[in-house]
Design an enzyme around this catalytic site. Structure first.
Site: not given
Length: 279
Positions: A59, A208-209, A211-212, A216
């Site tokens: 990173y 990349f969480p 959006g659940g 959606l």
């Protein structure tokens, strides 16, 4: 904020922090952010209750000028006693394509993370075996065995997997305990992986969480957000946490206001009606 136990002995809040965007707002290899901004975000994250930071030695900003691991060390060392830092080793994308590391190279990758973070032992190391999705049918045994040997040496506390399917999880667990699995939040076949993790109390940590954990549309998210006086990304994070008691979210940002918004998602409890609207 609800918690989860990693590897049977590390309790962490289920809303952590991902460090990928600290070096650059464009992600890995993008134009560098000001290092002081990243350090400020890290300190504030800990103040807000973050006790689990996800990072990697790769990173970095363009040219390696700003590195996530260095920022973490500069901002937080000596580390709080309850802070868990997870990192990952595996393939990186180079101009000539995807570079896959060999089992013999695992030690060097682990040592680079030890040096960058300024520690003698890494809390959690994920073996990453694909770029963004599981390479179905590819064995991870030799690479995972190499990491398991480093764990036996005391350089690693717990092992995890990233970009894997259920067959990879079975293969790895025959070699050494697996504390967590980190896959892309939108992977269509992750229901089986999540079920396997839940059955065995293995943390499931989508990257990349927002959006659940699934694709959606904004209309449905916005409908639920309006009920709670929340933002769409906050509802996405709350939806992910409601998916399973082993789900652990690691939203990342290099912005203080964005960090504050993300952390506020921990206070949102979705109702049955909300979850039905989001299903």
């Amino acid at each position: 904020m609800s918690s989860i136990r990693l590897g049977g002995d590390l309790d962490v809040n289920r809303l952590g922090f991902g460090a990928m965007r600290l070096p650059s707002k464009d992600g890995m290899g993008g134009p560098a952010r000001a290092p002081e901004a990243g350090r400020a975000v890290l300190r504030r994250a800990v103040e807000l209750g973050v006790d689990h930071i996800d990072t990697a030695d790769f990173y970095v900003s363009h040219g390696g000028a700003v590195r996530a691991n260095s920022l973490i060390c500069e901002a937080l060392y000596p580390y709080p006693s309850n802070l868990v830092i997870a990192t990952k080793v595996g393939p990186i994308i180079r101009p000539d394509g995807l570079h896959q590391y060999t089992p013999a190279e695992m030690r060097g990758l682990v040592e680079a993370n030890l040096t960058g973070l300024g520690v003698e032992r890494l809390d959690l190391v994920y073996l990453r075996i694909g770029a963004m999705a599981p390479p179905h049918g590819e064995s991870l045994a030799e690479r995972f065995e190499a990491l398991a040997a480093l764990r036996e040496e005391g350089l690693i506390r717990h092992l995890g997997l990233s970009n894997v399917d259920t067959a990879h999880l079975v293969e790895a667990r025959a070699i050494a305990p697996v504390a967590a699995v980190q896959n892309h939040a939108a992977q269509s076949d992750d229901a089986d992986v999540l079920a396997a993790c839940q059955e065995s109390a293995i943390a499931f940590v989508p990257f990349f969480p927002v959006g659940g954990g699934r694709e959606l549309d904004d209309e449905r998210l916005a409908k639920v957000a309006a009920r709670h006086g929340a933002t769409v990304p906050q509802i996405g994070l709350a939806r992910l946490l409601a998916t399973s008691p082993v789900a652990l979210a690691i939203p990342g940002t290099g912005s203080l206001p964005h960090l504050e918004d993300n952390m506020a998602a921990a206070a949102i409890t979705l109702t049955d009606d909300d979850l039905a609207d989001l299903s």
